[in-house]
Design a protein around this motif. Structure first.
Motif, PDB file in Angstrom:
ATOM      1  N   LEU A 350       0.858  -1.184   0.000  1.00  0.00           N
ATOM      2  CA  LEU A 350       0.000   0.000   0.000  1.00  0.00           C
ATOM      3  C   LEU A 350       0.895   1.235   0.000  1.00  0.00           C
ATOM      4  O   LEU A 350       1.770   1.374   0.862  1.00  0.00           O
ATOM      5  N   LEU A 351       0.699   2.093  -1.024  1.00  0.00           N
ATOM      6  CA  LEU A 351       1.448   3.352  -1.123  1.00  0.00           C
ATOM      7  C   LEU A 351       2.956   3.126  -1.045  1.00  0.00           C
ATOM      8  O   LEU A 351       3.689   3.835  -0.334  1.00  0.00           O
ATOM      9  N   GLY A 352       3.417   2.132  -1.766  1.00  0.00           N
ATOM     10  CA  GLY A 352       4.855   1.922  -1.904  1.00  0.00           C
ATOM     11  C   GLY A 352       5.526   1.183  -0.778  1.00  0.00           C
ATOM     12  O   GLY A 352       6.768   1.073  -0.765  1.00  0.00           O
ATOM     13  N   ARG A 353       4.758   0.608   0.154  1.00  0.00           N
ATOM     14  CA  ARG A 353       5.337  -0.162   1.258  1.00  0.00           C
ATOM     15  C   ARG A 353       4.437  -1.359   1.557  1.00  0.00           C
ATOM     16  O   ARG A 353       3.261  -1.366   1.180  1.00  0.00           O
ATOM     17  N   PRO A 354       4.956  -2.372   2.233  1.00  0.00           N
ATOM     18  CA  PRO A 354       4.084  -3.472   2.651  1.00  0.00           C
ATOM     19  C   PRO A 354       2.939  -2.937   3.495  1.00  0.00           C
ATOM     20  O   PRO A 354       3.122  -2.046   4.335  1.00  0.00           O
ATOM     21  N   VAL A 355       1.742  -3.469   3.276  1.00  0.00           N
ATOM     22  CA  VAL A 355       0.572  -2.971   3.996  1.00  0.00           C
ATOM     23  C   VAL A 355       0.732  -3.249   5.497  1.00  0.00           C
ATOM     24  O   VAL A 355       1.305  -4.269   5.906  1.00  0.00           O
ATOM     25  N   ASN A 356       0.240  -2.341   6.293  1.00  0.00           N
ATOM     26  CA  ASN A 356       0.404  -2.427   7.740  1.00  0.00           C
ATOM     27  C   ASN A 356      -0.711  -3.286   8.333  1.00  0.00           C
ATOM     28  O   ASN A 356      -1.774  -2.793   8.720  1.00  0.00           O
ATOM     29  N   VAL A 357      -0.467  -4.596   8.375  1.00  0.00           N
ATOM     30  CA  VAL A 357      -1.407  -5.535   8.989  1.00  0.00           C
ATOM     31  C   VAL A 357      -0.615  -6.421   9.946  1.00  0.00           C
ATOM     32  O   VAL A 357       0.621  -6.428   9.946  1.00  0.00           O
ATOM     33  N   HIS A 358      -1.326  -7.200  10.736  1.00  0.00           N
ATOM     34  CA  HIS A 358      -0.653  -8.118  11.647  1.00  0.00           C
ATOM     35  C   HIS A 358       0.093  -9.178  10.830  1.00  0.00           C
ATOM     36  O   HIS A 358      -0.376  -9.630   9.788  1.00  0.00           O
ATOM     37  N   GLU A 359       1.258  -9.546  11.325  1.00  0.00           N
ATOM     38  CA  GLU A 359       2.111 -10.489  10.602  1.00  0.00           C
ATOM     39  C   GLU A 359       1.462 -11.838  10.330  1.00  0.00           C
ATOM     40  O   GLU A 359       1.868 -12.578   9.435  1.00  0.00           O
ATOM     41  N   SER A 360       0.412 -12.173  11.069  1.00  0.00           N
ATOM     42  CA  SER A 360      -0.234 -13.473  10.900  1.00  0.00           C
ATOM     43  C   SER A 360      -1.332 -13.466   9.838  1.00  0.00           C
ATOM     44  O   SER A 360      -1.796 -14.535   9.419  1.00  0.00           O
ATOM     45  N   GLN A 361      -1.763 -12.302   9.371  1.00  0.00           N
ATOM     46  CA  GLN A 361      -2.940 -12.219   8.501  1.00  0.00           C
ATOM     47  C   GLN A 361      -2.670 -12.869   7.141  1.00  0.00           C
ATOM     48  O   GLN A 361      -1.711 -12.529   6.457  1.00  0.00           O
ATOM     49  N   PHE A 362      -3.548 -13.780   6.740  1.00  0.00           N
ATOM     50  CA  PHE A 362      -3.440 -14.481   5.461  1.00  0.00           C
ATOM     51  C   PHE A 362      -4.352 -13.799   4.441  1.00  0.00           C
ATOM     52  O   PHE A 362      -5.443 -13.329   4.771  1.00  0.00           O
ATOM     53  N   PHE A 363      -3.900 -13.774   3.186  1.00  0.00           N
ATOM     54  CA  PHE A 363      -4.684 -13.194   2.098  1.00  0.00           C
ATOM     55  C   PHE A 363      -5.016 -14.300   1.105  1.00  0.00           C
ATOM     56  O   PHE A 363      -4.111 -14.916   0.516  1.00  0.00           O
TER      57      PHE A 363
END
Length: 797
Positions: A350-363
């Motif tokens: 997101l906006l040029g960086r890894p999205v800020n979510v919890h490290e465990s979240q699966f997509f």
């Protein structure tokens, strides 16, 4: 700026060589020590009991001396071996005890002679049992390699940067995968590999195919386990002369455990964070003086800090070694391996960086994202030493791979303000059959004062690959190849159908290779050595596309890969080197699944390496290496930064850099391995719609640093401390997503509970740093693990 910095470094090495030339013009001291030395030189030896002929060859290599050996005088003779720190002459006396032979020094060389008064044909004598107590030396330092030149050569006499991960380091760091193994190797990085395969970045070049085992190509895409591996060798730069197809930016060669006459019964039990459980067995048995067997096995079942992610693997590998005579050795091995895991593509940006979510979240959906593979391989080695001094080696590898993976994953960046992203899905089935046979002839001879070590060989191989990709469609709608989901609810339960579209891969490719190669290692003077070699590869690719395009293309490439190196040694323990090497990588199989295949696409990639460096054996158990390099790649395939199913051709890229590494023993109780690398990579031409000329190569941090230390407080208690730093880098060629830098700290404790049982505790990411371990493109970024603990119990019987 890059070139000027590179030129300054080369100038620095040139000044060092000039100063060293001054040293070599001074009067030479004797071989063992300078004349003003009061203490004789100690060298570290690790030579097991066995045939005396082989032991003396190992002695000459580990001591770095010239030893004239007459095989006839040594026929049938054995030795108790030599382990520990010795001076040259006492070490030879120990090896030759009871043999009726002695060694006489003549200048810089040593010659075997019979002891006066000893019988010409002595009766067989049982040698006395001798127990040698030695310090724990060479824990992390390797002395020689047979991989880089196909001859047993001291590492300091090989003109290229090489990092060796020893068996002791594998155990101390609790290494289970190649990705873990290279964390402390300078100049090599880890790529995500789409969550279903080993993928490494060698000097800015991502590769999923430059993997070898015992010098034979191990070409399949899966996660390799190290349960049956004795050590790992990482060779940097183009290696086409030795490895042929492969050896682009570098290679990883795994040296397998062999049955020998040193009985072993070792069992390992491990448990740790995220419900990890692992057991291994290493059992070796000596049948008689002629035959020995060994069995390695592994079972692992583990979860993950990632939601819904798990893995299970099982492997077994028996080996038999037969020595019908002291001149002949036969090794036969097979492996049956299965790996079943969740295919995890990480998180989007997101906006040029890894999205800020919890490290465990699966997509996506972990329940419907899986990767499994079955491997069956058979390997053999036949080696015979003739009376004439010629050594014949023949290796054969036959392997089948049956792999299937399916993933539902984030295939777009998060839309700013809306917190929405798209998911995609596909599966891929691949079956492959490999057959490789390699025959080498080795011979050493003198032409006047010049010494030659000659190697010539032929390799033939066949690789047949069947590959089929099915694209996923959501909600029974063939127009819905993407599913939009909110960032806060990134797991989907939507129904998915898988179909092969007209443009999806449905391929069959057959690669036939015939290779001829020759190499000469030349010692012009004790201080000056050359290595020159050339390889000719005939690659025939038969590619059939069975989708709507119905393409059938054939290529026939005759490729020449040269190698040239010069090694200058002002003193025995220091070598300066410069080298030039090339490699070609013809495309087939997995490389053709995401691109429209044409004759231009099938044209091989070309890699050219220029490298200069210095190697210094500070002590026999402590080695320092420095290298400066330039690696050019042309006709390269580059992945689409936002769509893993699409790839593009680029005219080329260039990587320049410097790396320094240190491995071995700083003190009798302190062992270390680590290094620093500075690398700059850029595209030498624009890629339409992807990258501008001069854009930075993806997955290439400018600075990396790592160091691992083990200190033994007592013979029973030790600890280790490791630091890994990786600078920031771009996720892909378009340079729009930047992966931040990180520092990670690891630690370990070691305890010897009894003479047969030891325990260790490994802590990864001790201070629980937030970081990103690897990437595949702008949308697939793998978070690093939070603090994780593994406890291991190792029992020997």
């Amino acid at each position: 700026m890059i070139i000027h910095g590179f030129a300054r470094i080369i100038y620095f090495f040139a000044v060092l060589i000039s100063l060293s030339l001054t040293v070599v013009l001074l009067p030479k001291p004797g071989f063992a020590e300078p004349s003003n030395s009061a203490t004789p030189a100690l060298r570290t030896f690790n030579i097991p009991a066995g045939f005396l002929y082989e032991a003396l060859i190992q002695f000459s290599q580990q001591a770095g001396i010239k030893l004239a050996i007459d095989p006839v005088k040594l026929q049938g003779k054995v030795t108790v071996g030599l382990i520990g720190d010795f001076e040259i002459q006492p070490g030879l006396d120990q090896l030759l005890a009871g043999s009726g032979l002695r060694v006489v020094q003549q200048g810089d060389s040593f010659t075997l002679t019979e002891v006066p008064g000893s019988p010409a044909d002595p009766v067989v004598t049982t040698l006395p049992s001798i127990q040698i107590t030695a310090s724990n030396t060479n824990r992390y330092a390797a002395v020689s390699t047979t991989t880089a030149t196909k001859t047993n050569t001291l590492l300091r006499d090989v003109p290229q940067a090489i990092s060796v991960i020893t068996n002791e380091l594998i155990k101390d760091q609790s290494i289970r995968s190649l990705g873990d193994a290279i964390r402390y190797v300078p100049g090599v990085g880890v790529s995500q590999g789409e969550g279903n395969r080993d993928a490494l970045v060698f000097r800015g070049n991502r590769s999923t195919g430059d993997f070898f085992i015992d010098g034979i190509r191990d070409d399949a895409e899966f996660y390799r386990d190290l349960y049956n591996i004795d050590r790992i060798e990482v060779l940097k730069g183009a290696n086409g002369m030795i490895f042929g197809r492969g050896g682009s930016g570098g290679v990883v060669n795994r040296v397998s455990k062999q049955a020998n006459w040193d009985p072993v019964r070792e069992f390992t039990f491990q448990g740790g964070s995220f419900n990890q459980k692992r057991m291994t067995a290493d059992v070796g048995y000596v049948i008689n003086d002629v035959a020995a067997v060994r069995l390695n096995a592994v079972y692992e079942d583990a979860g993950s800090f990632r939601d819904g992610v798990s893995m299970e693997r099982l492997g077994v590998s028996p080996t038999v070694t037969i020595k019908p005579t002291h001149r002949t050795k036969i090794v036969a091995n097979m492996e049956r391996f299965h790996d079943d895991r969740t295919a995890d593509r990480g998180i989007p940006s997101l906006l040029g960086r890894p999205v800020n979510v919890h490290e465990s979240q699966f997509f996506g959906d972990p329940r419907r994202s899986q990767a499994n593979i079955d491997v069956l391989s058979f390997n053999s080695l036949i080696e015979h030493k003739f009376d004439s001094g010629v050594t014949l080696q023949n290796r054969t590898n036959y392997a089948t791979y049956d792999k299937f993976y399916q993933n539902i994953f984030a295939n777009s960046q998060v839309i700013p303000g809306l917190d929405l992203l798209s998911l995609g899905a596909y599966n891929n089935a691949t079956s492959r059959e490999n057959v490789f046979n390699q025959t080498n002839l080795l011979y050493s001879l003198n032409t006047g004062p010049i010494l030659h070590t000659l190697m010539a060989g032929i390799e033939v191989g066949r690789q047949e690959t069947h590959n089929r990709r099915r694209n996923g469609f959501f909600n029974n709608d063939q127009a819905q190849v993407n599913l939009r989901v909110p960032l806060s609810n990134s797991i989907t339960n939507a129904p998915i159908d898988y179909l092969t579209r007209d443009t999806d891969a449905h391929n069959r490719s057959v690669v036939n290779v015939t290779s001829l190669y020759i190499q000469d290692q030349i010692e012009l003077l004790p201080q000056l050595q050359l290595i020159a070699g050339v390889r000719y590869d005939m690659f025939q690719v038969d590619f059939q596309q069975r989708n709507a395009e119905k393409a059938h293309l054939k290529t026939n490439d005759g490729l020449i890969a040269p190698r040239f190196g010069v090694i200058y040694k002002p003193i025995e323990t220091i070598s300066f080197y410069a080298s030039y090497s090339q490699a070609y990588v013809p495309r087939a199989g997995d490389q053709l699944t995401g691109i429209t295949v044409t004759t231009a696409v099938l044209k091989p990639e070309k890699f050219t390496t220029l490298e200069t460096g210095v190697k210094w054996d500070i002590r026999p158990d402590l080695a320092l290496t420095g290298a400066v390099f330039q690696l050019d790649r042309t006709n390269a395939i580059t992945a689409d930064p936002n769509d893993s199913s699409r790839t593009f051709l680029s005219k080329g890229q260039r990587t320049e850099g410097v790396e320094v590494s240190l491995s071995g023993q700083l003190t009798s109780d302190w062992n270390v391995m680590g290094g620093y690398a500075y690398q700059i990579g850029e595209f030498t031409s624009a890629i339409q719609g992807i990258a501008k000329k001069g854009a930075t190569v993806g997955e290439l941090p400018r600075h990396t640093f790592s160091v691992w230390n083990r200190y033994d407080f007592t013979p029973r208690l030790g600890a280790a401390f490791g630091v890994i730093y990786r600078g920031d880098m771009f996720a892909s060629a378009d340079n729009t997503v930047r992966i931040p830098d990180f520092t990670r700290v690891d630690a370990a404790l070691f305890a010897k509970l009894t003479s047969r049982v030891r325990a260790q505790l490994n802590i990864e990411n001790l201070f629980d740093a937030n970081y990103f371990a690897s990437v595949h493109n702008n949308n697939n970024i793998t978070p690093g693990s939070p603090i994780a603990i593994r406890a291991t119990l190792i029992a020997n019987f």
